[in-house]
Enzyme design. Sequence first.
Site, PDB file in Angstrom:
ATOM      1  N   TYR A 163      -2.080   0.459  10.404  1.00  0.00           N
ATOM      2  CA  TYR A 163      -2.022   0.056   8.985  1.00  0.00           C
ATOM      3  C   TYR A 163      -0.700   0.495   8.350  1.00  0.00           C
ATOM      4  O   TYR A 163      -0.045  -0.281   7.651  1.00  0.00           O
ATOM      5  CB  TYR A 163      -3.228   0.653   8.262  1.00  0.00           C
ATOM      6  CG  TYR A 163      -3.442   0.115   6.867  1.00  0.00           C
ATOM      7  CD1 TYR A 163      -3.961  -1.165   6.655  1.00  0.00           C
ATOM      8  CD2 TYR A 163      -3.149   0.892   5.744  1.00  0.00           C
ATOM      9  CE1 TYR A 163      -4.172  -1.657   5.370  1.00  0.00           C
ATOM     10  CE2 TYR A 163      -3.367   0.412   4.461  1.00  0.00           C
ATOM     11  CZ  TYR A 163      -3.873  -0.858   4.279  1.00  0.00           C
ATOM     12  OH  TYR A 163      -4.087  -1.337   2.999  1.00  0.00           O
ATOM     13  N   SER A 218       0.862  -1.184   0.000  1.00  0.00           N
ATOM     14  CA  SER A 218       0.000   0.000   0.000  1.00  0.00           C
ATOM     15  C   SER A 218       0.894   1.228   0.000  1.00  0.00           C
ATOM     16  O   SER A 218       2.044   1.166   0.463  1.00  0.00           O
ATOM     17  CB  SER A 218      -0.859  -0.027   1.274  1.00  0.00           C
ATOM     18  OG  SER A 218      -1.410   1.246   1.528  1.00  0.00           O
TER      19      SER A 218
HETATM   20  P1  NAP Z   1     -11.568  -6.370   1.643  1.00  0.00           P
HETATM   21  O1  NAP Z   1     -12.525  -6.309   0.515  1.00  0.00           O
HETATM   22  O2  NAP Z   1     -11.949  -5.860   2.971  1.00  0.00           O
HETATM   23  O3  NAP Z   1     -11.111  -7.905   1.766  1.00  0.00           O
HETATM   24  C1  NAP Z   1     -10.218  -8.313   2.769  1.00  0.00           C
HETATM   25  C2  NAP Z   1      -9.998  -9.805   2.654  1.00  0.00           C
HETATM   26  O4  NAP Z   1      -9.078 -10.203   3.692  1.00  0.00           O
HETATM   27  C3  NAP Z   1     -11.273 -10.590   2.848  1.00  0.00           C
HETATM   28  O5  NAP Z   1     -11.322 -11.644   1.912  1.00  0.00           O
HETATM   29  C4  NAP Z   1     -11.134 -11.133   4.259  1.00  0.00           C
HETATM   30  O6  NAP Z   1     -11.787 -12.379   4.358  1.00  0.00           O
HETATM   31  C5  NAP Z   1      -9.628 -11.320   4.359  1.00  0.00           C
HETATM   32  N1  NAP Z   1      -9.158 -11.412   5.725  1.00  0.00           N
HETATM   33  C6  NAP Z   1      -9.230 -10.474   6.700  1.00  0.00           C
HETATM   34  N2  NAP Z   1      -8.723 -10.966   7.842  1.00  0.00           N
HETATM   35  C7  NAP Z   1      -8.331 -12.237   7.577  1.00  0.00           C
HETATM   36  C8  NAP Z   1      -7.735 -13.259   8.349  1.00  0.00           C
HETATM   37  N3  NAP Z   1      -7.448 -13.082   9.646  1.00  0.00           N
HETATM   38  N4  NAP Z   1      -7.455 -14.436   7.756  1.00  0.00           N
HETATM   39  C9  NAP Z   1      -7.751 -14.640   6.451  1.00  0.00           C
HETATM   40  N5  NAP Z   1      -8.312 -13.711   5.669  1.00  0.00           N
HETATM   41  C10 NAP Z   1      -8.602 -12.523   6.240  1.00  0.00           C
HETATM   42  O7  NAP Z   1     -10.211  -5.641   1.307  1.00  0.00           O
HETATM   43  P2  NAP Z   1      -9.388  -5.410  -0.043  1.00  0.00           P
HETATM   44  O8  NAP Z   1      -9.487  -3.971  -0.350  1.00  0.00           O
HETATM   45  O9  NAP Z   1      -9.723  -6.427  -1.052  1.00  0.00           O
HETATM   46  O10 NAP Z   1      -7.917  -5.635   0.531  1.00  0.00           O
HETATM   47  C11 NAP Z   1      -7.078  -6.685   0.132  1.00  0.00           C
HETATM   48  C12 NAP Z   1      -5.635  -6.266   0.371  1.00  0.00           C
HETATM   49  O11 NAP Z   1      -5.341  -5.108  -0.411  1.00  0.00           O
HETATM   50  C13 NAP Z   1      -5.320  -5.899   1.821  1.00  0.00           C
HETATM   51  O12 NAP Z   1      -4.039  -6.380   2.156  1.00  0.00           O
HETATM   52  C14 NAP Z   1      -5.308  -4.390   1.793  1.00  0.00           C
HETATM   53  O13 NAP Z   1      -4.518  -3.848   2.815  1.00  0.00           O
HETATM   54  C15 NAP Z   1      -4.740  -4.132   0.412  1.00  0.00           C
HETATM   55  N6  NAP Z   1      -4.999  -2.792  -0.135  1.00  0.00           N
HETATM   56  C16 NAP Z   1      -6.271  -2.394  -0.389  1.00  0.00           C
HETATM   57  C17 NAP Z   1      -6.474  -1.126  -0.903  1.00  0.00           C
HETATM   58  C18 NAP Z   1      -7.856  -0.607  -1.217  1.00  0.00           C
HETATM   59  O14 NAP Z   1      -7.976   0.604  -1.560  1.00  0.00           O
HETATM   60  N7  NAP Z   1      -8.907  -1.415  -1.143  1.00  0.00           N
HETATM   61  C19 NAP Z   1      -5.390  -0.279  -1.157  1.00  0.00           C
HETATM   62  C20 NAP Z   1      -4.104  -0.724  -0.894  1.00  0.00           C
HETATM   63  C21 NAP Z   1      -3.923  -1.997  -0.388  1.00  0.00           C
HETATM   64  P3  NAP Z   1     -12.567 -12.913   5.665  1.00  0.00           P
HETATM   65  O15 NAP Z   1     -13.170 -11.741   6.344  1.00  0.00           O
HETATM   66  O16 NAP Z   1     -13.549 -13.869   5.069  1.00  0.00           O
HETATM   67  O17 NAP Z   1     -11.516 -13.610   6.470  1.00  0.00           O
END
Ligand code: NAP
Length: 255
Positions: free
Chosen positions: A156, A143
């Site tokens: 974060y 990120s």
């Molecule tokens: P999201 O839609 O909230 O999805 C998060 C995923 O992580 C879900 O599938 C959730 O599944 C899983 N998760 C959370 N805690 C977990 C655990 N303890 N064990 C296993 N799985 C777990 O978020 P996203 O935006 O797709 O984010 C995915 C990645 O991209 C993250 O690392 C985030 O920091 C990164 N990111 C996102 C953005 C953005 O703007 N969205 C920007 C930069 C980086 P369950 O709840 O079913 O476990």
Amino acid sequence: MEYLKGKTAVITGASRGIGEATARYLAENGANVVLAARSQTAIESIANDISENGAGASAIACDVSNHTDVSNLMLHAHSTFGSLDILINNAGLIDPIARIEDSDPEAWGKIIDVNVKGVYYGMRYAIPIMKDHGGGTIINISSGAANSFLEGWSHYCASKAAVFRLTGVAHKEHNEHGIHVMGLSPGTVATDMQVSIKASGINPVSKLDASSHISTEWVAQAIAYLCGPDGEKYAGQDFSLKTDEGRKAAGLPGL
Ligand code: NAP
């Protein structure tokens, strides 16, 4: 993307958002995919959908903050599909968003357990299998928070900075074994995480208009690009989708 055909990819956090899109995209391009997350019903349903479209897919419930779960995940991938070629360390959390003085120490630590230890556990248990098979690719979802300072995001920012260092160290240790480890910094993406960020109202990211976020499919396409031969040149670094150069390299529209 011939290079994905028959490869086995483990995707953590595959129940929604970037992880779900990545599992679908890699499968559409010929990879066998193993979906991991805590929400078993969701990953099973996505895996069934992928299988019905003719690709190899398996789902396994896994809390990435539990190292036994993560070890079982990698063994499951290997025993189900006979190899482990790609690991997408994607699972991550940002809630609860709070300034340091207002933050709950237990909740703060939970983010480190998932975002940092989860990534370490993934590499810890995937690398020996990849090494035995002559190599692999590991992409740690990074990120802009890895090298910026945003109010309310102390947990974060600290976690993503730690992941960046983990990426660098893993690269140093294993590039010579054919294991290419890199980060992917996607910019802002239209997922549930951005809905939480907006609701917090705390820092400039929460003020962004939803139209400025990129789609999960774009991130999935960039991940697939990084899994190919061109991705190797980014090993040890964070590849960014916030640059014109990064977007064009991944075959996406420029900025
Ligand atoms: P999201 O839609 O909230 O999805 C998060 C995923 O992580 C879900 O599938 C959730 O599944 C899983 N998760 C959370 N805690 C977990 C655990 N303890 N064990 C296993 N799985 C777990 O978020 P996203 O935006 O797709 O984010 C995915 C990645 O991209 C993250 O690392 C985030 O920091 C990164 N990111 C996102 C953005 C953005 O703007 N969205 C920007 C930069 C980086 P369950 O709840 O079913 O476990």
